[in-house]
Design an enzyme around this catalytic site. Structure first.
Site, PDB file in Angstrom:
ATOM      1  N   ASP A   8       0.870  -1.179   0.000  1.00 32.53           N
ATOM      2  CA  ASP A   8       0.000   0.000   0.000  1.00 32.53           C
ATOM      3  C   ASP A   8       0.910   1.234   0.000  1.00 32.53           C
ATOM      4  OD1 ASP A   8       0.970   0.245   2.587  1.00 32.53           O
ATOM      5  OD2 ASP A   8      -1.010   0.347   3.541  1.00 32.53           O
ATOM      6  N   CYS A  65       3.344  -3.116   4.031  1.00 33.08           N
ATOM      7  CA  CYS A  65       2.520  -1.950   4.365  1.00 33.08           C
ATOM      8  C   CYS A  65       3.279  -1.168   5.437  1.00 33.08           C
ATOM      9  CB  CYS A  65       1.100  -2.343   4.773  1.00 33.08           C
ATOM     10  SG  CYS A  65       0.928  -3.228   6.334  1.00 33.08           S
ATOM     11  N   THR A  67       3.076  -1.038   8.880  1.00 29.36           N
ATOM     12  CA  THR A  67       3.547  -1.887   9.983  1.00 29.36           C
ATOM     13  C   THR A  67       3.818  -3.320   9.549  1.00 29.36           C
ATOM     14  OG1 THR A  67       1.270  -2.474  10.492  1.00 29.36           O
ATOM     15  CG2 THR A  67       2.208  -0.592  11.698  1.00 29.36           C
ATOM     16  N   HIS A  98      11.710 -23.318   9.153  1.00 32.09           N
ATOM     17  CA  HIS A  98      10.702 -24.060   9.915  1.00 32.09           C
ATOM     18  C   HIS A  98       9.292 -23.937   9.345  1.00 32.09           C
ATOM     19  CE1 HIS A  98      13.072 -24.345  13.988  1.00 32.09           C
ATOM     20  NE2 HIS A  98      13.793 -24.729  12.937  1.00 32.09           N
ATOM     21  N   HIS A 133       9.073 -30.455  10.438  1.00 37.33           N
ATOM     22  CA  HIS A 133       8.424 -29.172  10.123  1.00 37.33           C
ATOM     23  C   HIS A 133       7.362 -29.353   9.044  1.00 37.33           C
ATOM     24  CE1 HIS A 133      11.316 -27.320  12.691  1.00 37.33           C
ATOM     25  NE2 HIS A 133      12.306 -27.849  11.986  1.00 37.33           N
TER      26      HIS A 133
HETATM   27  C1  RB5 Z   1      -1.711   2.970   6.376  1.00 32.49           C
HETATM   28  O1  RB5 Z   1      -1.724   4.218   6.975  1.00 32.49           O
HETATM   29  C2  RB5 Z   1      -1.391   1.896   7.399  1.00 32.49           C
HETATM   30  O2  RB5 Z   1      -2.491   1.711   8.236  1.00 32.49           O
HETATM   31  C3  RB5 Z   1      -1.019   0.599   6.712  1.00 32.49           C
HETATM   32  O3  RB5 Z   1       0.082   0.818   5.877  1.00 32.49           O
HETATM   33  C4  RB5 Z   1      -0.633  -0.544   7.619  1.00 32.49           C
HETATM   34  O4  RB5 Z   1       0.314  -0.170   8.545  1.00 32.49           O
HETATM   35  C5  RB5 Z   1      -1.749  -1.284   8.220  1.00 32.49           C
HETATM   36  O5  RB5 Z   1      -1.599  -2.312   8.892  1.00 32.49           O
END
Ligand code: RB5
Length: 149
Positions: A8, A65, A67, A98, A133
């Site tokens: 994203d 993304c 996080t 694993h 595994h």
């Molecule tokens: C976008 O702002 C953010 O929420 C997305 O990139 C991600 O971190 C969501 O889990």
């Protein structure tokens, strides 16, 4: 390897760093977007990367993304996907050895570029250990099959 990559807007800057790194390492890259910093929704790109791997069009996937959390949840909804959110080299190694992870998930707002590239390199170079595994992977697949209608 033929590698599907997608992110994203939160993961976009890191995706643009990883792509040339993969090409330099001799991999073929299929980029599913996004292509700008404009706000967009991570499930779209998680699904596209997951499908490319699950359908066999690509050998492995990388999904990014902000996080890593949201796109990890999305990519793991695609049957056959074992997406691993990795924040260090040890997790990258173990997720292959694993868990036979077929999609690497990264958080662009969590990792520095240098560490992210180390994680990518280790993840691509580590083989699945098989043996006991494999039994556990089969257990994951059995759960998936139970709920697929
Ligand atoms: C976008 O702002 C953010 O929420 C997305 O990139 C991600 O971190 C969501 O889990």
């Amino acid at each position: 390897m033929k590698i599907a990559i997608g992110s994203d807007h939160g993961g976009f800057p890191l995706k643009e760093v990883i792509k040339p790194f993969l090409i330099k390492q001799g991999h073929e890259v299929v980029d599913f977007g996004t292509d700008t910093m404009d706000s967009c929704d991570y499930p779209i790109y998680g699904e596209l990367v997951g499908e490319a791997v699950s359908f066999g069009d690509c050998d492995r996937g990388i999904a990014i993304c902000g996080t890593g959390l949201g796109i990890s949840m999305a990519v793991n909804k695609v049957p056959g996907i074992r997406g691993a959110l990795c924040t260090n080299e040890f997790m990258a190694e173990m997720s292959r050895e694993h868990n036979d992870a077929n999609v690497l998930v990264l958080g662009a707002r969590v990792l520095g570029e240098g560490l992210a590239l180390r994680i990518v390199k280790i993840w691509l170079e580590t083989e699945f250990a098989g043996d006991r595994h494999q039994r556990r992977i089969d257990g994951i697949t059995a759960i998936e099959k139970k709920y697929l209608k």
